[in-house]
Scaffold this active site. Structure first.
Site, mmCIF file in Angstrom:
data_model
loop_
_atom_site.group_PDB
_atom_site.id
_atom_site.type_symbol
_atom_site.label_atom_id
_atom_site.label_comp_id
_atom_site.label_asym_id
_atom_site.label_seq_id
_atom_site.Cartn_x
_atom_site.Cartn_y
_atom_site.Cartn_z
ATOM 1 N N CYS A 84 1.081 -0.687 -0.137
ATOM 2 C CA CYS A 84 -0.335 0.431 -0.234
ATOM 3 C C CYS A 84 1.263 1.548 0.183
ATOM 4 O O CYS A 84 0.138 2.034 -0.042
ATOM 5 C CB CYS A 84 -0.432 0.070 1.311
ATOM 6 S SG CYS A 84 -1.637 -1.551 1.406
ATOM 7 N N HIS A 338 -8.951 3.885 -1.153
ATOM 8 C CA HIS A 338 -7.567 3.299 -1.095
ATOM 9 C C HIS A 338 -7.122 2.534 -2.558
ATOM 10 O O HIS A 338 -6.891 1.422 -2.318
ATOM 11 C CB HIS A 338 -7.791 2.337 0.049
ATOM 12 C CG HIS A 338 -6.508 2.049 0.472
ATOM 13 N ND1 HIS A 338 -5.425 2.485 -0.036
ATOM 14 C CD2 HIS A 338 -5.586 1.557 1.239
ATOM 15 C CE1 HIS A 338 -4.067 2.295 0.055
ATOM 16 N NE2 HIS A 338 -4.777 0.661 0.884
#
Lengths: 396, 180
Positions: A84, A338
């Site tokens: 991420c 995200h």
């Protein structure tokens, strides 16, 4: 230290379920805006760095697919991956190429089409983002589960409550309601969050960031080129990076992310920021709130709050505009969305616009110090990147 | 009520059915998104993802499970215990490891109950994943035999049991709360 590097152009797609575009079209939404806002021509780009995690989407070699579509074939390029934190890793890679003199202008793009797979498959892939053999194969941890382990320990030790976690979601949804690029541009109430179903106890649906398609891009340039291109470059002042253990069982505590603490320390040292009182040097921060607990951990790991007191910062609304330091005025990962590889670059786009006073009314921070911070975590503190962006030219 | 894997499979079967209808009517597996009406290609290729992973250097660990033992490695010089077991001492290339048995008592460090499961875990009931700190300080992550969060607390006494995981039918280890 090498040459100074600045952001001279930014682009950002709408985040969300983007069934209306394929991966190249989605990336191009961000790339075309980044290039046009930089005022450059494609032929001037020396390097293309593409952030992409993938697995859940059909194109394995997304960089070449994206570069072909965008008319960038022939240039140097590669894929960068740090879970991420991929977007921040991609920015650092391009930054280093420019700082070293290898390139003058670099395009950095992060893209993800996570909705090409059904949700249980995406949950599976992200759940494997740790130590596959010892922590997934037999025990099926999920990404919410990883952070839930931190939430349980944090709440158990420090007395934070599920309401405190939900307060983070309420703030980030509030600011997302003013961000047209957000996946969920709408406010929620504390009650809505508290009543949402459990995903991984004690984390509930509204504690979790969604599964998102999205792209973000920046154009980076050397000092010499940046000053020719624009009167308002946003400088990359410093970057701190650290890697944590793959096995969560090997960590000495579950109330902070060691990698984030180390990355912040590095970034502050390079930028000459007092780690005891960093908020005084900064106007705004984007932190990695993939889950609400992650934002509270970030307050402490970044030194915005004392250890054990991160939850008080949100309880006292100190991370809204007007408080100690406004955090996640974009809506954060929580409500903006995200798309893994785009997230770190989305933070850079947001903070560039914040520093230049160019974001929507109601979510614009007061810019006094001319400095902003991005905190981008890969996995559950498996990677940590802390980047300081600045309006003033950094020390050489 | 069907489990999460059956629900996921049913969803995919439904997509297949839609795609087959579209193939019959317009010749290609192009579906219309139910929410937005945009056109989506339903992938005609499917793969199974399953890995073979070397455990040669740590096969003792797996052999010991059938004797009811949980093993780790220990660096002879430094005395550091490594779990998950590994055969190289990360702090000293000259150091060598030996196999040692781990204690089976400890305390619960943290836990979570997983409600939304990965696809390959979708056939299980809700399960609890926790980390226990054993009496020698080594930490171990495993399922916890209790799915009611109100019955668990940080620091409570637990033991480790070697158990058979069903329906697959293989040996693994589990954290079991101890009544105090």
């Amino acid at each position: 230290m090498g040459r100074r590097v600045a952001i001279v152009g930014t682009g950002h797609s709408k985040f969300g379920v983007r069934n209306d575009v394929n991966i190249a079209e989605l990336a191009y939404e961000a790339i075309s805006k980044a290039i046009s806002s930089a005022g450059i021509e494609k032929k001037e780009i020396d390097l293309v760095v593409t952030g992409y995690v993938g697995g859940w989407s059909s194109e394995g070699l997304a960089p070449v697919v994206v570069m072909e579509y965008a008319g960038l074939t022939g240039k140097p390029g590669y894929r960068i991956e740090a879970a991420c934190a991929t977007g921040s890793a991609a920015i650092k890679t391009a930054h280093d190429a420019i700082a070293s003199g290898e390139a003058d202008i670099a395009l950095v793009v992060g893209v993800e089409k996570m909705n090409e797979s059904p949700t249980p498959t995406v949950v599976e892939f992200i759940g494997r983002a740790g130590n596959y053999f010892w922590e997934f194969e037999n025990f099926g941890l999920t990404f919410p589960g990883y952070y839930a382990l931190y939430a349980t320990a944090y709440m158990g030790k420090y007395g934070a409550t599920e309401e405190d976690l939900c307060r983070v979601a309420v703030k980030n949804h509030y600011y997302a309601s003013m961000n047209p690029k957000a996946q969920f541009p709408r406010a929620i109430t504390l009650e809505q969050c508290m009543k949402s179903r459990y995903i991984a106890w004690p984390l509930k649906l509204f504690d979790c960031s969604p599964i998102t398609d999205g792209a973000a891009a920046v154009v980076l340039a050397s000092e010499e080129v940046a000053q020719k291109l624009t009167d308002s470059p946003v400088w990359i002042e410093s970057i701190g990076v650290s890697v944590g253990t793959s096995n969560l069982s090997k960590r000495d505590q579950f109330t902070s992310l060691n990698a984030a603490t180390l990355a912040a320390k590095m970034a502050y040292k390079k930028a000459g920021i007092d780690p005891e009182n960093p908020a005084k040097y900064l106007d705004v921060a984007e932190v990695h709130d993939c889950f609400t607990i992650a934002e509270i951990l970030a307050y402490e790991d970044l030194g915005f709050a004392k250890r054990r007191e991160g939850y008080k910062l949100i309880r006292e609304e100190q991370t809204y505009i007007g408080g100690l330091i406004p955090v996640n005025l974009s809506g954060g990962l929580k409500a903006k969305g995200h798309p893994l590889a785009a997230t770190g670059i989305s933070m850079a786009v947001e903070l560039t616009n914040q520093l230049l006073g160019k974001v929507e009314k109601g979510r614009q921070a007061d810019i006094k110090n001319g400095r902003a911070l991005a905190h981008n975590i890969g996995g559950t503190g498996h990677y940590a990147y802390v980047t300081i962006y600045s309006l003033s030219k950094p020390r050489a | 009520m069907s489990n999460q894997r059956e629900q996921a499979d049913a969803f995919l079967a439904q997509m297949d059915q839609f795609a087959n209808m579209m193939k019959q009517s317009i010749g290609v597996p192009v579906l219309l998104d139910q929410k937005t009406g945009v056109a989506l290609w339903w992938d005609q290729r499917e793969i199974k993802l399953r890995f073979v992973i070397s455990v040669e250097k740590i096969r003792k660990f797996f052999e010991a499970l059938s004797e009811g033992k949980l093993l780790a490695t220990k660096c002879k010089k430094s005395g550091k215990i490594l779990f998950p077991p590994q055969v190289d001492c990360p702090d000293d290339p000259e150091d060598e490891v030996e196999w040692v048995e781990l204690p089976k008592e400890g305390e619960l460090v943290t836990w979570t109950v997983i409600y939304v499961k990965p696809y390959s875990f979708g056939h299980y009931n809700d399960y609890t994943v926790g980390i226990a700190k054993l009496t020698n300080g080594v930490q171990i992550l495993a399922w916890v035999r209790e799915t009611d969060p109100s019955k668990l607390k940080v620091g409570q006494k637990v033991k480790i049991e070697i158990v058979k995981r069903e329906p697959e039918g293989y040996l693994t280890y589990e954290i079991v709360p101890v009544q105090e």
